[in-house]
Write a protein that holds these residues in place. Structure first.
Motif, PDB file in Angstrom:
ATOM      1  N   LEU A 225      32.786  44.242  44.272  1.00 17.50           N
ATOM      2  CA  LEU A 225      32.603  44.934  42.919  1.00 17.50           C
ATOM      3  C   LEU A 225      33.056  44.052  41.686  1.00 17.50           C
ATOM      4  O   LEU A 225      32.394  44.043  40.593  1.00 17.50           O
ATOM      5  N   ARG A 236      33.884  47.159  36.214  1.00 15.66           N
ATOM      6  CA  ARG A 236      33.664  47.364  37.661  1.00 15.66           C
ATOM      7  C   ARG A 236      32.928  48.887  37.662  1.00 15.66           C
ATOM      8  O   ARG A 236      31.814  49.223  38.389  1.00 15.66           O
ATOM      9  N   ARG A 237      33.570  50.138  36.823  1.00 14.40           N
ATOM     10  CA  ARG A 237      33.049  51.277  36.803  1.00 14.40           C
ATOM     11  C   ARG A 237      31.619  51.561  36.180  1.00 14.40           C
ATOM     12  O   ARG A 237      30.884  51.955  36.596  1.00 14.40           O
ATOM     13  N   SER A 240      29.294  50.147  38.753  1.00 13.01           N
ATOM     14  CA  SER A 240      28.912  51.205  39.892  1.00 13.01           C
ATOM     15  C   SER A 240      27.808  52.120  39.160  1.00 13.01           C
ATOM     16  O   SER A 240      27.132  52.715  40.319  1.00 13.01           O
ATOM     17  N   ARG A 241      28.005  52.602  38.245  1.00 12.09           N
ATOM     18  CA  ARG A 241      27.134  53.467  37.312  1.00 12.09           C
ATOM     19  C   ARG A 241      25.760  52.953  37.601  1.00 12.09           C
ATOM     20  O   ARG A 241      24.677  53.757  37.723  1.00 12.09           O
ATOM     21  N   ARG A 244      24.010  53.010  41.120  1.00 10.60           N
ATOM     22  CA  ARG A 244      23.954  54.472  41.486  1.00 10.60           C
ATOM     23  C   ARG A 244      22.662  54.909  40.793  1.00 10.60           C
ATOM     24  O   ARG A 244      21.744  55.415  41.539  1.00 10.60           O
ATOM     25  N   SER A 250      25.788  53.758  46.506  1.00 13.49           N
ATOM     26  CA  SER A 250      26.643  52.729  46.296  1.00 13.49           C
ATOM     27  C   SER A 250      26.357  51.342  46.751  1.00 13.49           C
ATOM     28  O   SER A 250      25.154  51.012  47.143  1.00 13.49           O
ATOM     29  N   LEU A 251      26.992  50.193  46.305  1.00 17.65           N
ATOM     30  CA  LEU A 251      26.770  48.865  46.558  1.00 17.65           C
ATOM     31  C   LEU A 251      26.705  48.804  47.894  1.00 17.65           C
ATOM     32  O   LEU A 251      25.876  48.088  48.725  1.00 17.65           O
TER      33      LEU A 251
END
Length: 311
Positions: A225, A236-237, A240-241, A244, A250-251
């Motif tokens: 990530l 990174r956060r 991820s958002r 999603r 998730s990845l």
């Protein structure tokens, strides 16, 4: 191989043309007999065109594949005569297919109970309310459950039909048809509907979409990530958002589905040796391949391949 396409009053011409373009196009090396049947010999389409159908509905009774391309209204029940043809196909070990809202017709047969299925994302909630016994997945572009297949909305019916053509005639034939239709031949059924977007809402979304599409095309790597976040120019956060929001997971889940799709294609191509297939698809070993299949599909790779046979 006889392929029956069921037409009906008020059918969308594009939906009707989808299976005809794939299974009845010029240049096919395999001898498929594709025909349209309906409850009446003359029907009107949603575009105001009147069509003459040479076959009545009972012509589907001996077909190896029966396809219901869409339905005119998700809130309207599919006629019992059409539902019975879909149910009869399953009873004689033929394949029944519901494209787009045609999934509602399949669901009315009971054949989808306990199975995963998909339909147009806009009708997914209505589908879930009417058929709680079906595991509706509004993200996949098509779902192959062996004797029954369902597809998402409109153009994804082409992907579903190409996938079925690969089952019937081989991947090379399906890729040949896809080239003729100027379509990408490698869209797996688990690729979410929502990745398809006419124009990203932002530059960041475009970068994330490009990353996901690249990983789907080649899922053999093991990107972190952090590396992908740096490539996308975000935290990174935040990445991820975005992932999603676009994929529903998730990845890791995205990569697992991409690797499964690649493994399915390899199996359909006649690939031998699960160990080699696992490595070539990005899995560390064959145990990981089997676990991924059980997690996503509820069966082993061998069981999945056995269910792709027709008749």
């Amino acid at each position: 191989m006889d392929i029956a396409v069921i037409a009906y009053e008020g059918i969308n011409p594009f939906m009707l043309s989808t299976p005809l373009a794939v299974f009845g196009g010029a240049g096919l090396s395999n001898d498929h007999r594709v025909f349209v049947c309906a409850e009446a010999n003359r029907i009107s389409t949603s575009a105001g065109i009147t069509l003459e159908t040479p076959h009545l509905l009972d012509a589907a009774e001996e077909a190896d594949v029966v396809i219901l391309p869409g339905w005119r209204d998700a809130s309207e029940a599919v006629p019992p005569a059409i539902v019975e043809q879909l149910r009869s196909a399953n009873a004689r070990d033929a394949v029944a297919v519901g494209l787009c809202l045609g999934a509602f017709g399949l669901a009315e047969t009971g054949l989808l109970d306990g199975r995963r299925a998909t339909t147009h994302w806009a009708a997914a909630e209505a589908f879930r309310d009417r058929f709680p016994a079906v595991q509706i997945d509004p993200t996949a572009i098509f779902i192959d459950s062996g004797p029954v297949l369902t597809s998402a909305g409109v153009a994804s019916g082409l992907d579903c039909c190409l996938h079925l053509l690969a089952r019937l005639s081989g991947v090379a034939e399906a890729n040949h048809v896809a080239r003729g239709l100027v379509l990408a031949p490698q869209r797996g059924g688990e690729q979410p509907q929502l990745i398809e977007r006419p124009s990203p809402a932002s530059t960041a979304e475009a970068r994330v979409a490009d990353i996901l599409e690249r990983l789907w095309a080649d899922p053999t790597g093991h990107p972190s990530l952090d590396v992908l976040a740096a490539e996308a120019g975000m935290s990174r956060r935040s990445l991820s958002r975005h992932i999603r929001s676009r994929t529903g997971g998730s990845l890791g889940g995205w990569l697992r589905r991409a690797r499964i799709a690649r493994a399915q294609d390899s199996l359909l191509r006649g690939g031998k040796g699960l160990e080699g297939i696992a490595v070539n698809c990005g899995f560390p070993d064959v145990q990981s391949l089997r676990k991924a299949f059980r997690t996503e599909l509820g069966m082993t790779p061998t069981q999945w391949l056995a269910r792709q046979r027709v008749g």
